[in-house]
Write a protein that holds these residues in place. Structure first.
Motif, mmCIF file in Angstrom:
data_model
loop_
_atom_site.group_PDB
_atom_site.id
_atom_site.type_symbol
_atom_site.label_atom_id
_atom_site.label_comp_id
_atom_site.label_asym_id
_atom_site.label_seq_id
_atom_site.Cartn_x
_atom_site.Cartn_y
_atom_site.Cartn_z
ATOM 1 N N ALA A 79 23.831 -11.605 51.145
ATOM 2 C CA ALA A 79 24.823 -10.559 50.889
ATOM 3 C C ALA A 79 26.154 -11.158 50.451
ATOM 4 O O ALA A 79 26.824 -10.635 49.545
ATOM 5 N N ALA A 80 26.560 -12.265 51.075
ATOM 6 C CA ALA A 80 27.827 -12.911 50.715
ATOM 7 C C ALA A 80 27.808 -13.398 49.269
ATOM 8 O O ALA A 80 28.801 -13.255 48.532
ATOM 9 N N ARG A 125 28.182 -10.510 46.932
ATOM 10 C CA ARG A 125 29.577 -10.046 46.858
ATOM 11 C C ARG A 125 30.418 -10.961 45.974
ATOM 12 O O ARG A 125 31.309 -10.495 45.246
ATOM 13 N N GLU A 126 30.129 -12.268 46.025
ATOM 14 C CA GLU A 126 30.837 -13.203 45.145
ATOM 15 C C GLU A 126 30.543 -12.897 43.675
ATOM 16 O O GLU A 126 31.451 -12.909 42.827
ATOM 17 N N ARG A 138 29.672 -10.083 42.497
ATOM 18 C CA ARG A 138 30.331 -8.813 42.175
ATOM 19 C C ARG A 138 31.805 -9.033 41.852
ATOM 20 O O ARG A 138 32.359 -8.427 40.925
ATOM 21 N N GLN A 183 34.438 -6.644 40.133
ATOM 22 C CA GLN A 183 34.380 -5.697 41.242
ATOM 23 C C GLN A 183 33.962 -4.278 40.805
ATOM 24 O O GLN A 183 34.671 -3.300 41.093
ATOM 25 N N HIS A 195 24.715 -0.687 48.459
ATOM 26 C CA HIS A 195 25.624 -0.911 49.586
ATOM 27 C C HIS A 195 24.945 -1.733 50.683
ATOM 28 O O HIS A 195 25.545 -2.659 51.244
ATOM 29 N N LEU A 235 24.712 -5.416 49.582
ATOM 30 C CA LEU A 235 26.003 -6.114 49.575
ATOM 31 C C LEU A 235 26.562 -6.304 50.979
ATOM 32 O O LEU A 235 27.296 -7.262 51.235
ATOM 33 N N SER A 236 26.233 -5.405 51.873
ATOM 34 C CA SER A 236 26.767 -5.496 53.235
ATOM 35 C C SER A 236 25.893 -6.364 54.137
ATOM 36 O O SER A 236 26.330 -6.784 55.204
ATOM 37 N N GLU A 246 37.922 -0.322 50.828
ATOM 38 C CA GLU A 246 37.557 -1.577 50.164
ATOM 39 C C GLU A 246 36.405 -1.399 49.185
ATOM 40 O O GLU A 246 36.402 -1.971 48.100
ATOM 41 N N THR A 247 35.427 -0.579 49.549
ATOM 42 C CA THR A 247 34.231 -0.453 48.714
ATOM 43 C C THR A 247 34.335 0.673 47.704
ATOM 44 O O THR A 247 33.980 0.506 46.537
ATOM 45 N N ASP A 293 38.197 -2.625 44.161
ATOM 46 C CA ASP A 293 36.801 -2.154 44.025
ATOM 47 C C ASP A 293 36.777 -0.904 43.161
ATOM 48 O O ASP A 293 37.628 -0.059 43.274
#
Length: 389
Positions: free
Chosen positions: A12-13, A16-17, A19, A24, A43, A46-47, A347-348, A389
């Protein structure tokens, strides 16, 4: 699909990078680029909340211009851990089985004359794995699996090869095992996972997963996996049968319930989805409730969907998005705007909700305010593309 927390979170990390590198895009924008998966699936990926199947992850990676092979490696690592966690453990008496003492009785009464020796070898391999001695595992297990590959020792052997990056040898063994009937449900499930996710051999995966389910017919996860593999071959009618069976075996298994609801809604069976969600012991779970709201809305039962949305004390971001869509469909644009404004800085979903608000303002006839919101978002994205985002 649950998975080991560390490996799932590492995946997931990295997503996110990627993304961030892609500027974003919102979760909904990523979902819309894939054309076929929902924003909730994006979601979850990514989470790190759950581990989606590879087809969904691959589409997400393509949408954010990531390296497919890099992410596939991380995903497989999480999946391997998931397989170890989800299996019931016929070869491992220290692991609890779904039916408790009955499961252990079935294991010990299998009348396999080699079971005792295999269990001893399994425990020895587990200890070596804890010490990180993967080469020693191979040396120890090789003579034990060479002549009799029906045992549960295949799993730790393949795990050791995977840890050492020896994929070619894994594939060679899997080719040998493709048409064999594994002797335990755990082994059959493990081979199904490997065939699906190393070779993308969905037919072979289905064959072994059904074998696992025959050997352990009360295992909801095994039924769920059969359904997932059938979906990969677009055999949706049969997949629905196994998804339903998984929920009947374990009505509280959230992943099974979500998969079944997604399939029902995706195939237009909104009334069935509504009935299932309402009867589910998970009906108050946020994700199940969202599916219920969608099933109601897609049938035109907007007042009931609105009532359900209003019953949520403090809606989360996804629930707020669904609530605003219900209100918008009912022409209640001002209320829909008020729901979204609470999440503008989220944030999202911040940018997504503001753009949804711009559409609502336009529908309400306030074109000037709508254009102002769009201009503000454009300016913000241009100034700090990596922080919004």
């Amino acid at each position: 699909m649950a998975g080991n927390d560390a490996s799932r979170q590492a995946l997931a990390a990295r997503l996110r990078e990627l993304r961030l590198d892609a500027g974003q895009p919102s979760v909904r924008d990523i979902a819309s680029k894939t054309l076929v998966i929902s924003h909730s699936t994006v979601h979850q990926a990514l989470s790190g909340k759950r581990l989606p199947r590879w087809g969904a992850i691959e589409l997400i990676v393509e949408a954010i211009n990531g390296d497919i092979e890099e992410i596939r490696t991380l995903w497989k690592r999480a999946l391997l851990e998931s397989s170890r966690e989800l299996n019931t453990g016929e070869m491992d008496p220290d692991r609890a089985t779904p039916d408790g003492h009955a499961g252990r009785y079935k294991m010990l009464s299998s009348y396999d004359p080699n079971l005792g020796a295999d269990m001893l070898a399994f425990h020895a391999a587990r200890k070596l794995r804890q010490e990180g001695k993967h080469e020693e595992i191979l040396e120890y297990l090789a003579p034990r699996i060479k002549s009799r590959r029906r045992t549960g020792l295949i799993e730790p052997y393949l795990d050791a090869l995977n840890e050492l990056g020896r994929r070619g040898e894994m594939v060679e063994i899997l080719e040998d095992l493709r048409d064999l009937e594994m002797g335990t449900a755990r082994s059959a499930n493990y081979i199904a996972d490997m065939l699906a996710n190393l070779l993308e051999d969905w037919d072979g995966a289905i064959q072994h997963q059904k074998r696992a389910l025959r050997l352990d017919p009360n295992n909801a996860t095994y039924a769920w996996f059969v359904g997932l593999y059938l979906e990969e071959l677009a055999l949706y009618d049969e997949a629905e049968i196994y998804h339903r069976r998984a929920t009947e075996i374990d009505p509280s298994h959230k992943n099974c319930s979500e998969s079944y609801l997604e399939m029902l809604i995706g195939s237009g069976k909104f009334q069935t989805a509504e009935s299932f969600a309402k009867a589910s012991p998970l009906v108050n779970d946020s994700d199940i409730r969202i599916h219920l709201i969608r099933a109601l809305s897609l049938q035109g039962k907007l007042e009931e969907a609105e009532s359900l949305c209003r019953s949520i004390g403090q809606p989360n971001d996804i629930e707020a998005g669904e609530f605003s869509r219900v209100l918008s469909a009912m022409g209640k644009y001002d209320e829909a705007l008020n729901v979204l404004r609470k999440f503008w800085s989220h944030e999202t979903y911040g940018v997504t909700f503001r753009m949804m608000s711009a559409d609502l303002l336009r529908l309400a006839g306030d074109t000037a305010q709508s254009e102002q919101v769009v201009a503000e978002v454009e300016a913000e994205l241009s100034a700090t593309p990596d922080s919004v985002d």
